[in-house]
Enzyme design. Sequence first.
Site, PDB file in Angstrom:
ATOM      1  N   TYR A 131      41.964   1.678  43.007  1.00  0.00           N
ATOM      2  CA  TYR A 131      43.225   2.247  43.489  1.00  0.00           C
ATOM      3  C   TYR A 131      43.612   3.348  42.524  1.00  0.00           C
ATOM      4  O   TYR A 131      44.086   3.102  41.414  1.00  0.00           O
ATOM      5  CB  TYR A 131      44.317   1.187  43.581  1.00  0.00           C
ATOM      6  CG  TYR A 131      45.641   1.750  44.043  1.00  0.00           C
ATOM      7  CD1 TYR A 131      45.711   2.540  45.186  1.00  0.00           C
ATOM      8  CD2 TYR A 131      46.811   1.531  43.335  1.00  0.00           C
ATOM      9  CE1 TYR A 131      46.909   3.083  45.607  1.00  0.00           C
ATOM     10  CE2 TYR A 131      48.027   2.064  43.756  1.00  0.00           C
ATOM     11  CZ  TYR A 131      48.065   2.838  44.897  1.00  0.00           C
ATOM     12  OH  TYR A 131      49.261   3.382  45.315  1.00  0.00           O
ATOM     13  N   ASP A 190      41.126   3.393  47.689  1.00  0.00           N
ATOM     14  CA  ASP A 190      42.111   4.411  48.009  1.00  0.00           C
ATOM     15  C   ASP A 190      42.075   5.435  46.879  1.00  0.00           C
ATOM     16  O   ASP A 190      42.581   5.178  45.782  1.00  0.00           O
ATOM     17  CB  ASP A 190      43.489   3.765  48.140  1.00  0.00           C
ATOM     18  CG  ASP A 190      44.590   4.777  48.421  1.00  0.00           C
ATOM     19  OD1 ASP A 190      44.296   5.987  48.496  1.00  0.00           O
ATOM     20  OD2 ASP A 190      45.757   4.359  48.547  1.00  0.00           O
ATOM     21  N   HIS A 293      47.649   2.288  55.922  1.00  0.00           N
ATOM     22  CA  HIS A 293      46.227   2.616  55.942  1.00  0.00           C
ATOM     23  C   HIS A 293      45.537   1.806  57.037  1.00  0.00           C
ATOM     24  O   HIS A 293      46.048   0.764  57.463  1.00  0.00           O
ATOM     25  CB  HIS A 293      45.559   2.264  54.608  1.00  0.00           C
ATOM     26  CG  HIS A 293      46.080   3.038  53.438  1.00  0.00           C
ATOM     27  ND1 HIS A 293      45.344   4.001  52.780  1.00  0.00           N
ATOM     28  CD2 HIS A 293      47.270   2.965  52.777  1.00  0.00           C
ATOM     29  CE1 HIS A 293      46.049   4.488  51.778  1.00  0.00           C
ATOM     30  NE2 HIS A 293      47.225   3.882  51.755  1.00  0.00           N
TER      31      HIS A 293
END
Length: 303
Positions: A131, A190, A293
């Site tokens: 992340y 991500d 998402h």
Amino acid sequence: MLVATFNVNGIRASEKRGFFGWLAHRNPDVVALQEVRATAELVPAFPNHWLTYDEGTLPGRNGVGILTREAPAAVRTWSGTALVRGPGERHTALVETEVVPHARGLHEFALEGRYAEVDLADAPLTVASLYLPKGGLPAHLQKPGRMRDAPDGGRKYERKMRFLNSFARQADRARRAAQAKGRDYLLMGDFNIAPDRWDVRNWRRASQSEGFLPEEREWLASLMGSRRLVDVLRAQLGEVDGPYSWWSWMPGAFDRDTGWRIDLHLATPRLARTATAAYVDREPSADRRLSDHAPVLVDFALS
């Protein structure tokens, strides 16, 4: 082997929206999770998967996990601890893990729950969940009244750039370490950066937005190459608009498909060549979204 990456934007909120129905329906072998946003006692049990989870120390923020069919052969985190649970388990005991040696500059991020990796027991593969910080705009692009957040003089931008500069070395080190053990390396997550014009619906307007700045895209491109890592979905689909994996919660954004592709599978070239399908599992309507998402899945032809 079906592999997914999914920023759930809070596992408890995603669970209420139907996450476990999606998990049972798609039945992926591996799932990299980001923004789990839960302490160990609040993370739900996963009935058919082992969970490896680094929650970090920022309450209600971040947290990365990896779901696998079998108990991982090895677990590595930046923090040196992780929650490791078998299918159906709910215990909260943390275990010591191998510590991923920090590339210079990553120490300030080490306890934020941003990176974890496991060696799969049932395939010669190291899987990582990332992340990456969202960041912000550099000071010269910050214009009061035209920003959602208050101007910060470029502080968030500079912090993200410190992460990028250090993580490039970290990713290269992890890839080489996996390959030295006869394993391929798959970095998922991500990235909060869209790679190219094909990955942002309104890419011209986005060219002065965080996540699509030239220097961010140049950094992401530096991770990739014929001897480094391959963007598996783009390699499969070619230079076409989309598919996107993130849409604002603003009304109409999802319905108009005004999205960004920032959730990526970056694989070593040998692994990327085994991919037989790659797609975004976009929900059919805005009211059925599990997160801001959507999951991104790749099917690899691994025995």
